[in-house]
Design a protein around this motif. Sequence first.
Motif, PDB file in Angstrom:
ATOM      1  N   ARG A  68      -2.254   1.820   6.321  1.00 54.98           N
ATOM      2  CA  ARG A  68      -2.632   1.180   5.057  1.00 54.98           C
ATOM      3  C   ARG A  68      -1.730   1.746   3.967  1.00 54.98           C
ATOM      4  O   ARG A  68      -1.540   2.946   3.887  1.00 54.98           O
ATOM      5  N   LYS A  83       2.800  -0.582  10.271  1.00 59.24           N
ATOM      6  CA  LYS A  83       1.629  -1.082   9.560  1.00 59.24           C
ATOM      7  C   LYS A  83       0.676  -1.849  10.473  1.00 59.24           C
ATOM      8  O   LYS A  83      -0.498  -1.493  10.567  1.00 59.24           O
ATOM      9  N   GLU A  98      -8.295 -11.386   0.559  1.00 56.56           N
ATOM     10  CA  GLU A  98      -6.888 -11.061   0.790  1.00 56.56           C
ATOM     11  C   GLU A  98      -6.239 -10.631  -0.515  1.00 56.56           C
ATOM     12  O   GLU A  98      -6.560 -11.156  -1.572  1.00 56.56           O
ATOM     13  N   ASP A 110      -2.817  -7.728   2.512  1.00 60.87           N
ATOM     14  CA  ASP A 110      -3.832  -6.802   3.002  1.00 60.87           C
ATOM     15  C   ASP A 110      -5.204  -7.396   2.716  1.00 60.87           C
ATOM     16  O   ASP A 110      -5.351  -8.303   1.899  1.00 60.87           O
TER      17      ASP A 110
END
Length: 87
Positions: free
Chosen positions: A84, A78, A63, A48
């Motif tokens: 999220r 997703k 990241e 993410d």
Amino acid sequence: MGGHRLYVQTGFYDDKGEYVPRPVCVTKVYNRLLRMVKRLAPYTELTDTYVSMNDDDYLQEKEWKHKEYISPQFLRLKPTEDYRLRQ
């Protein structure tokens, strides 16, 4: 939908301050539930992005790699629905 966790206390302290461990039957049910979750929602590594709030790289996109138990159908949502995962 939010993330969920299975949690069970190992025991508690009674009114006299003595430790009372959890019953064996609760541990058995907890372990069965864990096995079921692991079978239905495999351990998956995810990446993410987030915006840093640290002084050195303030407001830079970073990241974050982490592992989650997530079912295949929610994993597909997703990227397509911009879901999220939060804790």
